[in-house]
Structure formats: structure tokens, C-alpha cells
Design a protein around this motif. Structure first.
Motif, PDB file in Angstrom:
ATOM      1  N   HIS A  23       3.550 -28.094  66.385  1.00 25.86           N
ATOM      2  CA  HIS A  23       4.340 -29.182  67.044  1.00 25.86           C
ATOM      3  C   HIS A  23       4.275 -30.625  66.253  1.00 25.86           C
ATOM      4  O   HIS A  23       5.219 -30.973  65.695  1.00 25.86           O
ATOM      5  CB  HIS A  23       3.689 -29.856  68.443  1.00 25.86           C
ATOM      6  CG  HIS A  23       4.711 -30.570  68.959  1.00 25.86           C
ATOM      7  ND1 HIS A  23       5.878 -30.543  69.685  1.00 25.86           N
ATOM      8  CD2 HIS A  23       4.580 -32.136  68.867  1.00 25.86           C
ATOM      9  CE1 HIS A  23       6.211 -31.490  70.386  1.00 25.86           C
ATOM     10  NE2 HIS A  23       5.609 -32.601  69.850  1.00 25.86           N
ATOM     11  N   GLU A  26       6.343 -29.908  62.956  1.00 24.71           N
ATOM     12  CA  GLU A  26       7.438 -29.919  63.005  1.00 24.71           C
ATOM     13  C   GLU A  26       8.252 -31.138  63.728  1.00 24.71           C
ATOM     14  O   GLU A  26       9.140 -31.632  63.400  1.00 24.71           O
ATOM     15  CB  GLU A  26       8.006 -28.864  64.171  1.00 24.71           C
ATOM     16  CG  GLU A  26       7.721 -27.436  63.461  1.00 24.71           C
ATOM     17  CD  GLU A  26       8.705 -26.964  62.506  1.00 24.71           C
ATOM     18  OE1 GLU A  26       9.835 -27.752  62.235  1.00 24.71           O
ATOM     19  OE2 GLU A  26       8.413 -26.007  61.606  1.00 24.71           O
ATOM     20  N   TYR A  27       7.387 -32.047  64.308  1.00 21.86           N
ATOM     21  CA  TYR A  27       7.804 -33.377  64.901  1.00 21.86           C
ATOM     22  C   TYR A  27       7.188 -34.618  64.263  1.00 21.86           C
ATOM     23  O   TYR A  27       7.332 -35.553  65.002  1.00 21.86           O
ATOM     24  CB  TYR A  27       7.861 -33.221  66.392  1.00 21.86           C
ATOM     25  CG  TYR A  27       8.874 -31.960  66.905  1.00 21.86           C
ATOM     26  CD1 TYR A  27      10.186 -32.263  67.181  1.00 21.86           C
ATOM     27  CD2 TYR A  27       8.172 -30.908  67.257  1.00 21.86           C
ATOM     28  CE1 TYR A  27      10.831 -31.366  67.693  1.00 21.86           C
ATOM     29  CE2 TYR A  27       8.974 -29.742  67.851  1.00 21.86           C
ATOM     30  CZ  TYR A  27      10.144 -29.969  67.952  1.00 21.86           C
ATOM     31  OH  TYR A  27      11.027 -28.900  68.469  1.00 21.86           O
ATOM     32  N   SER A  28       6.629 -34.653  63.045  1.00 24.29           N
ATOM     33  CA  SER A  28       6.056 -35.530  62.550  1.00 24.29           C
ATOM     34  C   SER A  28       6.636 -35.762  61.264  1.00 24.29           C
ATOM     35  O   SER A  28       7.244 -34.919  60.918  1.00 24.29           O
ATOM     36  CB  SER A  28       4.699 -35.744  62.812  1.00 24.29           C
ATOM     37  OG  SER A  28       3.831 -34.792  61.965  1.00 24.29           O
TER      38      SER A  28
END
Length: 192
Positions: A23, A26-28
Motif C-alpha cells: 500500500h 503504491e499510494y505514496s
């Protein structure tokens, strides 16, 4: 390139670790997440802690299918006991073109002020914090700090100690582990 360092004993690595690491990758704004396997402290006797090379092998097997995740054994060759600041200095010298950041749970941020050279860490590195389940709101001396980045990652209520106890009790915990980790543990007869 920006690398997030996710430290742990990973005894064993499980899907909770994988979900959080992936996560954040992928999301930072991090390019990769390195799972840094913490070596066994020779001054502490831990009967349940597998040898360093077995835990590294499991992390390697778990992360191998993912481009943005990788196993890291950088601490295996550093003097023990080791501190995070030493690992960061060592990595910066070894990889001068990479920027290293820390990844930690909210619970660790609460005691971060007790870490050796925590001010120096915050001067030179960002810290990415993922949420943990807590009875009450966790307040820290770092609330609002410009180098602390809170990531709204899924909250995973799964622990390696729960997995070890469950295996010892003969429970089927296969869905809680990456497939290749389960195969290795089963083959090696770990935690039984």
C-alpha cells in the motif's frame, strides 16, 4: 529514487506486512519499499526467533513477485546491538543516489523520541506512519511535524506471534501467509 525502509523481525512475514508495504509503495511518493530484516540480537535469547537466513529467505520469497518490494539484509553485517541511525548512515554511504525514509506504525511513533539520535533522523529523513488499532487517540510529540507523513493504509490486525502460536496449536493459518512463505515454512517444519 525514494526508498521506504520497513524494519521488522518478520518472524514470519505475513499478509499484514505485505498489505502495508505494498500500500505504501503504491499510494505514496516512494519508489520502492525495502523490508529490512532485523538480525537476532546475540545478547537476547529468543527461542521462537528463526535464524536470520531463514527469515530473510521468507521475506525474499514474499516480495520477489513484486517490482516495488524487496528483501534487505543490510543490518546483518552491522555491529550489534544496532541502532536505526547507524543503518541509515550505512545505507546513505552505500547508495548515495537514493533517498531513504522510515516506515513505522503509529504505536512506534509514540516512543520515537526515545530512539537514539531521533532528531538527526528527522533532520535527514522522512518518516511514513501507518495506522494501528488503538484504544484511544495516540498523541505524539511529533504531531504536525513536516517530516512525518501519515499514510492511510489499511489497518491490519494480524501478528507474527499469533501465527506462531496458531501453528504450534495445529491450526491452519495458510491464508495468512504469502503462498511461497507458507510452502517454505511447511517444508522446513517451522514453529511446530
Amino acid at each position: 529514487m525514494k526508498i521506504g525502509l520497513y524494519f521488522g523481525s518478520f518472524n514470519p512475514i505475513h499478509i499484514g506486512h505485505m498489505v502495508i508495504g505494498n500500500h505504501i509503495a503504491e499510494y505514496s511518493n516512494l519508489d520502492e519499499v525495502w523490508f529490512v530484516v532485523t538480525p537476532h540480537n546475540p545478547f537476547k535469547e529468543k527461542k521462537t526467533l528463526l535464524a536470520n537466513h531463514h527469515r530473510l529467505e521468507m521475506v525474499y520469497r514474499a516480495t520477489e513477485p513484486y517490482d516495488k518490494l524487496q528483501a534487505c539484509n543490510i543490518e546483518f553485517n552491522l555491529p550489534q546491538p544496532n541502532y536505526t541511525i547507524n543503518t541509515l548512515v550505512h545505507l546513505q554511504e552505500k547508495y548515495p543516489n537514493k533517498e531513504f525514509c522510515l516506515i513505522m506504525g503509529e504505536d512506534n511513533l509514540k516512543s520515537f523520541h526515545k530512539w537514539k539520535n531521533h532528531q538527526l533522523i528527522l533532520e535527514n529523513h522522512f518518516v511514513y506512519v501507518y495506522p494501528r488499532i488503538s484504544e484511544n487517540v495516540i498523541e505524539t510529540p511529533f504531531d504536525g511535524h513536516e517530516k512525518i507523513i501519515h499514510i492511510n493504509a489499511p489497518i491490519m490486525q494480524l501478528s507474527s506471534s499469533f501465527i506462531r502460536k496458531s501453528i504450534a496449536a495445529g491450526k491452519n493459518i495458510q491464508p495468512m501467509l504469502p503462498e511461497h512463505v507458507w510452502e517454505y515454512m511447511d517444508e522446513m517444519n517451522f514453529y511446530r
